[in-house]
Design an enzyme around this catalytic site. Structure first.
Site, PDB file in Angstrom:
ATOM      1  N   ASP A 186     -37.809  17.153 -18.651  1.00  0.00           N
ATOM      2  CA  ASP A 186     -36.760  16.728 -19.595  1.00  0.00           C
ATOM      3  C   ASP A 186     -35.624  17.754 -19.601  1.00  0.00           C
ATOM      4  O   ASP A 186     -35.876  18.957 -19.614  1.00  0.00           O
ATOM      5  CB  ASP A 186     -37.297  16.669 -21.027  1.00  0.00           C
ATOM      6  CG  ASP A 186     -38.467  15.723 -21.217  1.00  0.00           C
ATOM      7  OD1 ASP A 186     -39.158  15.415 -20.243  1.00  0.00           O
ATOM      8  OD2 ASP A 186     -38.686  15.322 -22.379  1.00  0.00           O
ATOM      9  N   ASP A 206     -37.274  13.401 -15.582  1.00  0.00           N
ATOM     10  CA  ASP A 206     -37.721  12.832 -16.857  1.00  0.00           C
ATOM     11  C   ASP A 206     -36.476  12.584 -17.705  1.00  0.00           C
ATOM     12  O   ASP A 206     -35.374  12.476 -17.155  1.00  0.00           O
ATOM     13  CB  ASP A 206     -38.762  13.738 -17.536  1.00  0.00           C
ATOM     14  CG  ASP A 206     -39.715  12.947 -18.438  1.00  0.00           C
ATOM     15  OD1 ASP A 206     -39.222  12.224 -19.326  1.00  0.00           O
ATOM     16  OD2 ASP A 206     -40.937  13.044 -18.261  1.00  0.00           O
ATOM     17  N   ASP A 207     -36.640  12.515 -19.028  1.00  0.00           N
ATOM     18  CA  ASP A 207     -35.482  12.164 -19.850  1.00  0.00           C
ATOM     19  C   ASP A 207     -34.326  13.138 -19.666  1.00  0.00           C
ATOM     20  O   ASP A 207     -34.507  14.340 -19.571  1.00  0.00           O
ATOM     21  CB  ASP A 207     -35.887  12.159 -21.328  1.00  0.00           C
ATOM     22  CG  ASP A 207     -36.842  11.030 -21.652  1.00  0.00           C
ATOM     23  OD1 ASP A 207     -36.603   9.896 -21.202  1.00  0.00           O
ATOM     24  OD2 ASP A 207     -37.840  11.284 -22.351  1.00  0.00           O
ATOM     25  N   HIS A 228     -35.235   9.671 -16.331  1.00  0.00           N
ATOM     26  CA  HIS A 228     -35.748   8.511 -17.070  1.00  0.00           C
ATOM     27  C   HIS A 228     -34.737   7.944 -18.060  1.00  0.00           C
ATOM     28  O   HIS A 228     -35.080   7.075 -18.842  1.00  0.00           O
ATOM     29  CB  HIS A 228     -37.042   8.887 -17.802  1.00  0.00           C
ATOM     30  CG  HIS A 228     -38.195   9.171 -16.890  1.00  0.00           C
ATOM     31  ND1 HIS A 228     -39.443   9.547 -17.337  1.00  0.00           N
ATOM     32  CD2 HIS A 228     -38.303   9.130 -15.536  1.00  0.00           C
ATOM     33  CE1 HIS A 228     -40.260   9.725 -16.307  1.00  0.00           C
ATOM     34  NE2 HIS A 228     -39.589   9.489 -15.201  1.00  0.00           N
ATOM     35  N   ARG A 259     -32.456   4.130 -23.843  1.00  0.00           N
ATOM     36  CA  ARG A 259     -33.847   3.868 -24.258  1.00  0.00           C
ATOM     37  C   ARG A 259     -34.129   4.348 -25.676  1.00  0.00           C
ATOM     38  O   ARG A 259     -33.742   5.441 -26.065  1.00  0.00           O
ATOM     39  CB  ARG A 259     -34.782   4.559 -23.271  1.00  0.00           C
ATOM     40  CG  ARG A 259     -36.243   4.516 -23.641  1.00  0.00           C
ATOM     41  CD  ARG A 259     -37.143   4.667 -22.445  1.00  0.00           C
ATOM     42  NE  ARG A 259     -37.304   6.041 -22.008  1.00  0.00           N
ATOM     43  CZ  ARG A 259     -38.350   6.473 -21.300  1.00  0.00           C
ATOM     44  NH1 ARG A 259     -39.303   5.626 -20.943  1.00  0.00           N
ATOM     45  NH2 ARG A 259     -38.435   7.718 -20.925  1.00  0.00           N
ATOM     46  N   LYS A 261     -37.709   4.434 -28.056  1.00  0.00           N
ATOM     47  CA  LYS A 261     -39.130   4.079 -28.056  1.00  0.00           C
ATOM     48  C   LYS A 261     -39.841   4.736 -29.224  1.00  0.00           C
ATOM     49  O   LYS A 261     -39.645   5.911 -29.512  1.00  0.00           O
ATOM     50  CB  LYS A 261     -39.789   4.469 -26.727  1.00  0.00           C
ATOM     51  CG  LYS A 261     -39.516   5.893 -26.293  1.00  0.00           C
ATOM     52  CD  LYS A 261     -40.148   6.240 -24.938  1.00  0.00           C
ATOM     53  CE  LYS A 261     -39.701   7.608 -24.478  1.00  0.00           C
ATOM     54  NZ  LYS A 261     -40.599   8.296 -23.572  1.00  0.00           N
TER      55      LYS A 261
END
Ligand code: NAG
Length: 364
Positions: A186, A206-207, A228, A259, A261
């Site tokens: 991340d 990743d993010d 991501h 995104r 979540k």
């Protein structure tokens, strides 16, 4: 005869004035003097200074973390490369570098922190395999500024922002060497309030942004490649997010674009007041827009739960293209979602699945 006495008093006064002036000059000299960190011991010996130069190249030895606390309102500058030797005992609870202080400026425009990620990466990230530390903990506050630093090859997370009232600008995370084995890298993990992250470059796995909790978080003018997407979550029980403003960002060759979540079965928190505007996507392999309330690490359950409601989500000008084999350009799986306003959504090819949100937003 009073004259000699007067002269003596005046002489003493003159000496005192001269002494005070000398002490003041010395104090000013000390404040302006720069404390140079050219080996690991310097991080602690220079802590408390208001002017610090971190002067690479040097290596922070294995099994060692560095913490720098800059005096209030002070400045730290980085030149050259600081390499963090590969450790075996440092875990995901450790940070290779921690920055502390209030109202400080950390200028890494001419510097690199090399986390030696390739010697850790095993494809498992923080979920398993060898121990891997995080890279840069931002514990500053009070309108501190962190700019310019390039983080190279972080074992897992790059910037972990736990202090509030910080501006982070023009930084780079280059984990492009981790394309096959880097994981959980991340770029910016935020659990803090009043944060601005802008004009930065991220190449990771990743993010690009992961907001875990906090309020008033601005993320603008950033470039995200290989990861991501720009994410809020995963939001766990009792975590709250209020006010995330993402604008003018580009996301390329990534699993997701935009995104949100929340964790399956989590309760006691919320996500509200989220804006994404002027986001350009290309080469998105899974979801262009994804909002899901069924998240579990690695494997969403497919059944959303409403214990962490998501409300007040405005998406405007989300445009671009998916990669071949993508899942959905827009995917919404909600149990407790409200006040979604989408406009200017143009992600091609379009394929949408939206459940649990009424009225159905455009782009669905
Ligand atoms: C939001 O954060 C910015 C940047 O830290 C700050 O200038 C602003 O005052 C904050 N707004 C509120 C309402 O706290």
């Amino acid at each position: 005869n009073q004259t000699p006495g007067k002269l003596t008093v005046m002489a003493i006064l003159g000496t005192v004035v001269a002494l005070v002036a000398a002490v003041l000059a010395a104090a000013q000299g000390a404040a302006a003097a720069t404390c140079t960190v050219s080996a690991v011991a310097g991080f602690s010996s220079c802590s408390g200074s208001s002017s610090v130069l971190i002067k690479g190249p040097f290596t922070v030895p294995a099994e060692t973390v560095a913490t720098l606390s800059v005096a209030s309102g002070g400045k730290a500058t980085v030149t050259g490369t600081v390499t963090f030797a590969k450790s075996t005992s440092l875990t995901k609870s450790d940070y290779l570098f921690t920055l502390q202080g209030s109202g400080v400026t950390f200028d890494g425009t001419s510097g690199v922190f090399n986390g030696n990620g390739a010697s850790y990466w095993d494809g498992e990230g923080s979920n398993g395999g060898v121990n891997k530390p995080k890279m840069f903990k931002v514990s500053t506050s009070g309108n501190s500024v962190i700019k310019g630093i390039k983080l190279l090859n972080t074992p897992i997370h790059a910037f972990s922002i736990s202090g509030s009232n910080n501006l982070i600008e023009s930084v780079t995370l280059d984990n492009s060497a981790g394309t096959s084995l880097g994981h959980n890298t991340d770029a910016f993990d935020v659990s803090a309030s009043n944060i601005i992250i802008k004009n930065s470059y991220v190449y990771n796995q990743d993010d690009c942004l992961a907001v875990n909790s906090g309020s008033n978080i601005t993320f603008s003018g950033n470039y995200c490649s290989g990861g991501h997407g720009i994410s809020i979550g995963s939001i766990a029980s009792d975590k709250t997010v209020d006010g995330v403003y993402v604008s003018g960002c580009t996301i390329v060759d990534s699993q997701n674009g935009v995104r949100i979540k929340t964790v399956y079965d989590a309760t006691g928190g919320y996500v509200k007041n989220v804006q994404y505007s002027s986001i350009t996507l290309s080469g998105i392999t899974k979801y262009g827009i994804v909002i899901e309330q069924d998240y579990e690490n690695g494997s969403p359950t497919g059944t959303p739960t409403g214990g962490i409601p998501i409300s007040g989500v405005t998406l405007s000008g989300i445009t671009g293209t998916m990669a071949s084999g993508y899942k959905y350009s827009t995917y919404i799986l909600c149990a407790a979602c409200s006040d979604f306003t989408f406009s200017g959504i143009s992600i091609t090819p379009k394929k949408a699945s939206c459940t649990g949100i009424s009225p159905t937003p455009s782009g669905c």
